[in-house]
Design a protein around this motif. Structure first.
Motif, short mmCIF file in Angstrom:
data_model
loop_
_atom_site.label_atom_id
_atom_site.label_comp_id
_atom_site.label_asym_id
_atom_site.label_seq_id
_atom_site.Cartn_x
_atom_site.Cartn_y
_atom_site.Cartn_z
N GLY A 73 1.00 -1.35 0.08
CA GLY A 73 0.03 -0.16 -0.07
C GLY A 73 0.76 1.04 0.10
N LYS A 74 2.08 1.20 0.68
CA LYS A 74 2.85 2.34 0.83
C LYS A 74 3.57 2.36 -0.49
N GLU A 75 4.02 1.49 -0.98
CA GLU A 75 5.16 1.43 -2.22
C GLU A 75 4.28 1.92 -3.20
N PHE A 76 2.79 1.58 -3.43
CA PHE A 76 1.94 2.00 -4.53
C PHE A 76 1.10 3.11 -4.30
N GLY A 77 1.06 3.58 -2.85
CA GLY A 77 0.46 4.71 -2.50
C GLY A 77 -1.03 4.73 -2.63
N ILE A 78 -1.82 3.66 -2.31
CA ILE A 78 -3.06 3.22 -2.31
C ILE A 78 -3.46 2.70 -1.34
N LEU A 79 -4.95 2.84 -1.12
CA LEU A 79 -5.80 1.70 -0.13
C LEU A 79 -5.45 2.18 1.35
N TRP A 80 -4.65 3.25 1.71
CA TRP A 80 -4.44 3.39 3.23
C TRP A 80 -5.02 4.67 3.68
N GLY A 81 -6.00 5.23 2.92
CA GLY A 81 -6.55 6.70 3.33
C GLY A 81 -5.88 7.72 2.64
N LYS A 82 -6.39 8.75 2.84
CA LYS A 82 -5.84 10.17 2.47
C LYS A 82 -4.89 10.86 3.25
N ASN A 83 -4.80 10.29 4.68
CA ASN A 83 -3.84 11.02 5.66
C ASN A 83 -3.37 10.02 6.61
N ASN A 84 -2.53 10.45 7.63
CA ASN A 84 -2.32 9.83 8.77
C ASN A 84 -3.37 9.09 9.66
N LEU A 85 -4.33 9.80 9.88
CA LEU A 85 -5.62 9.41 10.72
C LEU A 85 -6.40 8.40 9.88
N GLU A 86 -6.63 8.56 8.76
CA GLU A 86 -7.29 7.59 7.90
C GLU A 86 -6.49 6.14 7.89
N ALA A 87 -5.14 6.50 7.69
CA ALA A 87 -4.51 5.11 7.85
C ALA A 87 -4.60 4.43 9.10
N ALA A 88 -4.62 5.16 10.21
CA ALA A 88 -4.79 4.42 11.56
C ALA A 88 -6.09 3.89 11.63
N LYS A 89 -7.19 4.38 10.96
CA LYS A 89 -8.49 3.78 10.93
C LYS A 89 -8.51 2.55 10.05
N VAL A 90 -7.87 2.56 9.02
CA VAL A 90 -7.60 1.23 8.11
C VAL A 90 -7.00 0.31 8.97
N ASP A 91 -5.75 0.74 9.61
CA ASP A 91 -5.23 -0.27 10.57
C ASP A 91 -5.91 -0.83 11.65
N GLY A 92 -6.84 0.00 12.33
CA GLY A 92 -7.54 -0.32 13.35
C GLY A 92 -8.63 -1.39 12.60
N PHE A 93 -9.22 -1.52 11.73
CA PHE A 93 -10.11 -2.20 11.12
C PHE A 93 -9.36 -3.68 10.82
N ILE A 94 -8.21 -3.43 10.43
CA ILE A 94 -7.26 -4.91 10.01
C ILE A 94 -6.97 -5.57 11.27
N ASP A 95 -6.80 -4.76 12.37
CA ASP A 95 -6.67 -5.49 13.83
C ASP A 95 -7.92 -5.97 14.23
N LEU A 96 -9.10 -5.13 14.18
CA LEU A 96 -10.19 -5.95 14.56
C LEU A 96 -10.50 -7.19 13.99
N TYR A 97 -10.18 -7.22 12.65
CA TYR A 97 -10.79 -8.31 11.81
C TYR A 97 -9.84 -9.47 12.31
N LYS A 98 -8.44 -9.16 12.64
CA LYS A 98 -7.58 -10.29 13.16
C LYS A 98 -8.25 -10.53 14.48
N ASP A 99 -8.83 -9.84 15.23
CA ASP A 99 -9.41 -10.36 16.67
C ASP A 99 -10.71 -11.55 16.14
#
Ligand code: GSH
Length: 208
Positions: A73-99
């Motif tokens: 996502g970082k290499e291609f600049g896609i799918l992680w939101g428009k800023n750090n806050l949105e990126a954190a929200k994406v990460d939060g969902f990934i962790d929630l899904y793992k649980d």
């Protein structure tokens, strides 16, 4: 840059990474390792003795699906939101899904045939309570964000993870998602992405 994505002939934690490549419009080798090959000689060659693994052109191996996806996502600049806050929200969902994935592991591995058990009983005792909790959070978040996606106004990796799990659930227990009719429209919106639509039409059929 030549990428090889090593995984089993499954959707599971590998499929959203394949979809990420398709959305980025980047080529990769979709290497599908059978369980027989895995047990015979591949397992000890992988960093954490598990798949998925992303192999870079120089032979570097990256393990863990979320780490692979975040890297790409970082290499291609896609799918992680428009800023750090949105990126954190994406990460939060990934962790929630793992649980959630850990909570349903017994049901899922029994459906795969890796564990033995009564799938009907596990559906009621393991899958339904965990999925009710998880999908209520998904629905609430989509409504709060207000754009039809989990984070912000664009498709993110969180959407790929959740929608692919919906495919698996629909294949295993089509009755389950009938409890969440609004989610059909959400999945349709995510899968209307042209590159994703094309890939979903042509990819090999994996049930889960
Ligand atoms: N947290 C890891 C989970 C990886 C995992 O559980 N891989 C399983 C398949 S889904 C595996 O490699 N199983 C074979 C084994 O452990 O021998 C990820 O998201 O990549």
């Amino acid at each position: 840059m030549g990428y090889t994505f090593h995984y089993f002939p499954l959707r599971a934690v590998g499929e959203p990474v394949r979809q990420l490549f398709k959305i980025a419009g980047k080529d990769f080798e979709d290497k599908r390792i059978t369980f027989e090959e895995w047990m015979a000689d591949v397992k000890p060659t992988m960093p954490f003795n598990q798949l998925p693994v992303l192999e870079l052109e120089d032979g570097t191996m990256i393990a863990q699906s979320a780490a692979i996806a975040r890297y790409l996502g970082k290499e291609f600049g896609i799918l992680w939101g428009k800023n750090n806050l949105e990126a954190a929200k994406v990460d939060g969902f990934i962790d929630l899904y793992k649980d959630y994935y850990n909570e349903i592991r017994q049901f899922y591995y029994t459906a795969l045939g890796v564990l033995q058990g009564n799938l009907d009983e596990l559906y009621e005792s393991v899958l339904v309570p965990a999925a009710d909790k998880f999908f209520a959070l998904v629905e609430g978040r989509i409504e709060k964000e207000g754009h039809g996606y989990l984070v912000g106004s664009e498709i993110s990796y969180a959407d790929l993870v959740v929608c692919d799990h919906m495919v698996t659930l629909n294949n295993l227990r089509p009755e389950y998602l009938k409890k969440h009719p609004k989610l059909a429209g959400y999945q349709e919106k995510v899968y209307s992405h042209p590159a994703l639509k094309k890939w979903l039409d042509e990819r090999p059929e994996d049930k889960m």
